[in-house]
Write an enzyme that holds these catalytic residues in place. Structure first.
Site, PDB file in Angstrom:
ATOM      1  N   THR A  53       6.858  28.507  56.047  1.00 36.32           N
ATOM      2  CA  THR A  53       6.412  29.604  55.187  1.00 36.32           C
ATOM      3  C   THR A  53       7.552  29.938  54.225  1.00 36.32           C
ATOM      4  O   THR A  53       7.372  30.055  53.015  1.00 36.32           O
ATOM      5  CB  THR A  53       6.057  30.831  56.045  1.00 36.32           C
ATOM      6  OG1 THR A  53       5.198  30.407  57.107  1.00 36.32           O
ATOM      7  CG2 THR A  53       5.360  31.885  55.212  1.00 36.32           C
ATOM      8  N   LYS A  69       1.801  25.472  65.799  1.00 38.97           N
ATOM      9  CA  LYS A  69       1.854  24.040  66.055  1.00 38.97           C
ATOM     10  C   LYS A  69       1.890  23.862  67.569  1.00 38.97           C
ATOM     11  O   LYS A  69       2.742  24.457  68.244  1.00 38.97           O
ATOM     12  CB  LYS A  69       3.107  23.409  65.431  1.00 38.97           C
ATOM     13  CG  LYS A  69       2.962  23.052  63.959  1.00 38.97           C
ATOM     14  CD  LYS A  69       3.034  24.201  63.021  1.00 38.97           C
ATOM     15  CE  LYS A  69       4.355  24.918  63.114  1.00 38.97           C
ATOM     16  NZ  LYS A  69       4.402  26.118  62.232  1.00 38.97           N
ATOM     17  N   THR A 111       2.805  31.063  59.501  1.00 42.90           N
ATOM     18  CA  THR A 111       1.511  30.649  58.944  1.00 42.90           C
ATOM     19  C   THR A 111       0.687  29.845  59.933  1.00 42.90           C
ATOM     20  O   THR A 111      -0.514  30.038  60.058  1.00 42.90           O
ATOM     21  CB  THR A 111       1.726  29.775  57.682  1.00 42.90           C
ATOM     22  OG1 THR A 111       2.555  30.477  56.761  1.00 42.90           O
ATOM     23  CG2 THR A 111       0.389  29.445  57.025  1.00 42.90           C
ATOM     24  N   GLU A 169      14.021  29.227  67.813  1.00 42.34           N
ATOM     25  CA  GLU A 169      13.327  28.175  67.066  1.00 42.34           C
ATOM     26  C   GLU A 169      14.280  27.147  66.464  1.00 42.34           C
ATOM     27  O   GLU A 169      13.925  25.968  66.363  1.00 42.34           O
ATOM     28  CB  GLU A 169      12.376  28.757  66.016  1.00 42.34           C
ATOM     29  CG  GLU A 169      13.003  29.464  64.843  1.00 42.34           C
ATOM     30  CD  GLU A 169      11.932  29.911  63.823  1.00 42.34           C
ATOM     31  OE1 GLU A 169      11.700  31.123  63.734  1.00 42.34           O
ATOM     32  OE2 GLU A 169      11.343  29.070  63.141  1.00 42.34           O
ATOM     33  N   GLY A 196       6.583  27.126  51.722  1.00 37.62           N
ATOM     34  CA  GLY A 196       5.138  26.899  51.723  1.00 37.62           C
ATOM     35  C   GLY A 196       4.335  28.162  51.419  1.00 37.62           C
ATOM     36  O   GLY A 196       3.236  28.085  50.852  1.00 37.62           O
ATOM     37  N   GLY A 197       4.881  29.311  51.786  1.00 42.72           N
ATOM     38  CA  GLY A 197       4.196  30.570  51.487  1.00 42.72           C
ATOM     39  C   GLY A 197       4.171  30.841  49.993  1.00 42.72           C
ATOM     40  O   GLY A 197       3.198  31.400  49.461  1.00 42.72           O
TER      41      GLY A 197
HETATM   42  P1  ATP Z   1       7.946  29.795  59.511  1.00 43.74           P
HETATM   43  O1  ATP Z   1       8.649  28.696  60.245  1.00 43.74           O
HETATM   44  O2  ATP Z   1       8.554  30.065  58.170  1.00 43.74           O
HETATM   45  O3  ATP Z   1       7.716  31.003  60.377  1.00 43.74           O
HETATM   46  P2  ATP Z   1       5.555  28.183  59.851  1.00 43.74           P
HETATM   47  O4  ATP Z   1       6.244  27.581  61.032  1.00 43.74           O
HETATM   48  O5  ATP Z   1       4.195  28.743  60.079  1.00 43.74           O
HETATM   49  O6  ATP Z   1       6.461  29.300  59.168  1.00 43.74           O
HETATM   50  P3  ATP Z   1       4.959  25.630  58.674  1.00 43.74           P
HETATM   51  O7  ATP Z   1       3.792  25.486  59.569  1.00 43.74           O
HETATM   52  O8  ATP Z   1       6.054  24.643  58.814  1.00 43.74           O
HETATM   53  O9  ATP Z   1       5.515  27.107  58.688  1.00 43.74           O
HETATM   54  O10 ATP Z   1       4.474  25.564  57.145  1.00 43.74           O
HETATM   55  C1  ATP Z   1       3.537  26.474  56.608  1.00 43.74           C
HETATM   56  C2  ATP Z   1       3.112  25.977  55.245  1.00 43.74           C
HETATM   57  O11 ATP Z   1       2.448  24.712  55.361  1.00 43.74           O
HETATM   58  C3  ATP Z   1       2.104  26.861  54.533  1.00 43.74           C
HETATM   59  O12 ATP Z   1       2.738  27.903  53.844  1.00 43.74           O
HETATM   60  C4  ATP Z   1       1.404  25.884  53.598  1.00 43.74           C
HETATM   61  O13 ATP Z   1       2.126  25.707  52.401  1.00 43.74           O
HETATM   62  C5  ATP Z   1       1.451  24.564  54.368  1.00 43.74           C
HETATM   63  N1  ATP Z   1       0.209  24.200  55.087  1.00 43.74           N
HETATM   64  C6  ATP Z   1      -0.046  22.946  55.556  1.00 43.74           C
HETATM   65  N2  ATP Z   1      -1.251  22.888  56.149  1.00 43.74           N
HETATM   66  C7  ATP Z   1      -1.788  24.125  56.065  1.00 43.74           C
HETATM   67  C8  ATP Z   1      -3.013  24.706  56.511  1.00 43.74           C
HETATM   68  N3  ATP Z   1      -3.947  23.970  57.136  1.00 43.74           N
HETATM   69  N4  ATP Z   1      -3.216  26.010  56.284  1.00 43.74           N
HETATM   70  C9  ATP Z   1      -2.283  26.764  55.672  1.00 43.74           C
HETATM   71  N5  ATP Z   1      -1.119  26.279  55.220  1.00 43.74           N
HETATM   72  C10 ATP Z   1      -0.850  24.966  55.403  1.00 43.74           C
HETATM   73 MG    MG Z   2       8.226  27.180  61.465  1.00 42.00          MG
END
Ligand code: ATP
Ligand code: MG
Length: 265
Positions: A100, A13, A10, A71, A122-123
């Site tokens: 996510t 970072k 999603t 990761e 979070g997804g």
């Molecule tokens: P994964 O590790 O599962 O591949 P990711 O590293 O992208 O996913 P994170 O960034 O830790 O996952 O978390 C994503 C979640 O954070 C989203 O699903 C949502 O619930 C939340 N979130 C926080 N800020 C935002 C934003 N600005 N836009 C979208 N989602 C956000």
């Molecule tokens: Mg992640």
């Protein structure tokens, strides 16, 4: 400058490291090609380190990268560094990366083991919120959820025991969304629905965390991932639920950058 990137499902970072200073940045993963262009144009002198599910894609498109980590390894390195900085010294713990999806890990002085994952994360928060309220802004969802009340949505233990003594606290959730067919749902607001969605995610991951901690002989449960970000409803539910089970929930500040920080280390 060194740049660490955790390219998740999603969010991207990014941590910029220069003269011992850290700067954090978050972008939507849908902007991954824009980020790649920027890096190829403006950061040709910098060392770029990658991790996350979309790291390989970035690596293929970037003109120059310095390293790529799995990761789970990068996240543990970054998490270890953050915990040290935040003076949290717990030798043996479980940690949950609520991204996510959610991944579960056990950790001690020897390192970490990934012990499982759940598609609830979070997804799920974003997807169910969209279906139930048509909202898709994370910031708006978590703010509005604070004003809600999920009592009419969730079936609580005392609903089932109906006034009789309960063997566990009566206000524990017996079934997330389980009261919808019998509760007074006509007056439900979007805030109520959103709070119930966050409750479902928070209680599901915490329940798994508690069981894993139990099996690993620890009371310490660490939470990271962007799903915790400014999410007071989620944080309160996690802390209360873990507390009821005698576990200690630790929500790490900037924990969502663990992978990006660890990619550089
Ligand atoms: P994964 O590790 O599962 O591949 P990711 O590293 O992208 O996913 P994170 O960034 O830790 O996952 O978390 C994503 C979640 O954070 C989203 O699903 C949502 O619930 C939340 N979130 C926080 N800020 C935002 C934003 N600005 N836009 C979208 N989602 C956000
Ligand atoms: Mg992640």
């Amino acid at each position: 400058m060194k740049i660490g990137i955790d390219a998740g499902g999603t969010l991207l970072k990014i941590v910029y490291l220069k003269n011992g200073e850290r700067r954090f940045e978050k972008r939507s993963s849908s902007e991954i090609d824009i980020l790649i262009d920027e890096l190829n144009t403006h950061h040709t002198e910098d060392e770029i380190y990658l991790t996350g599910g979309k790291a390989e894609y970035m690596d293929e498109k970037l003109n120059c990268t310095y390293g790529m980590s799995v990761e789970f390894d990068a996240t543990f390195r970054g998490l270890t560094a953050l915990m040290k900085e935040q003076e949290l010294s717990i030798g043996r713990f479980v940690y949950l990366n609520v991204g996510t999806g959610t991944s579960f890990h056990q950790a001690d002085e020897d390192g970490q083991t990934r012990v499982g994952g759940s598609g609830v994360g979070g997804g799920t928060l974003m997807g169910l919120s969209k279906l139930l309220t048509d909202m898709d802004s994370y910031d708006e969802i978590i703010k509005l959820a604070e004003k809600g009340n999920r009592d009419e949505v969730d079936l609580q233990v005392h609903h089932i025991y109906a006034g009789r003594p309960t063997p566990i606290p009566g206000d524990l959730t017996a079934s997330n969304f389980g009261n919808v067919l019998s509760g007074n749902i006509h007056n439900l607001s979007n805030a109520d629905k959103l709070q119930a969605v966050i409750g479902l995610v928070a209680e599901t991951v915490t329940a798994i965390g508690i069981s894993l901690a139990d099996g690993f002989d620890t009371k310490e449960i660490v939470f990271i991932g962007s799903t915790l970000l400014n999410n007071d409803v989620m944080r309160e539910i996690i802390e209360r639920y873990a507390g009821l089970k005698g576990a200690n929930a630790h929500i790490i500040e900037n924990g969502e950058y663990s992978g990006a920080i660890g990619a550089v280390l």
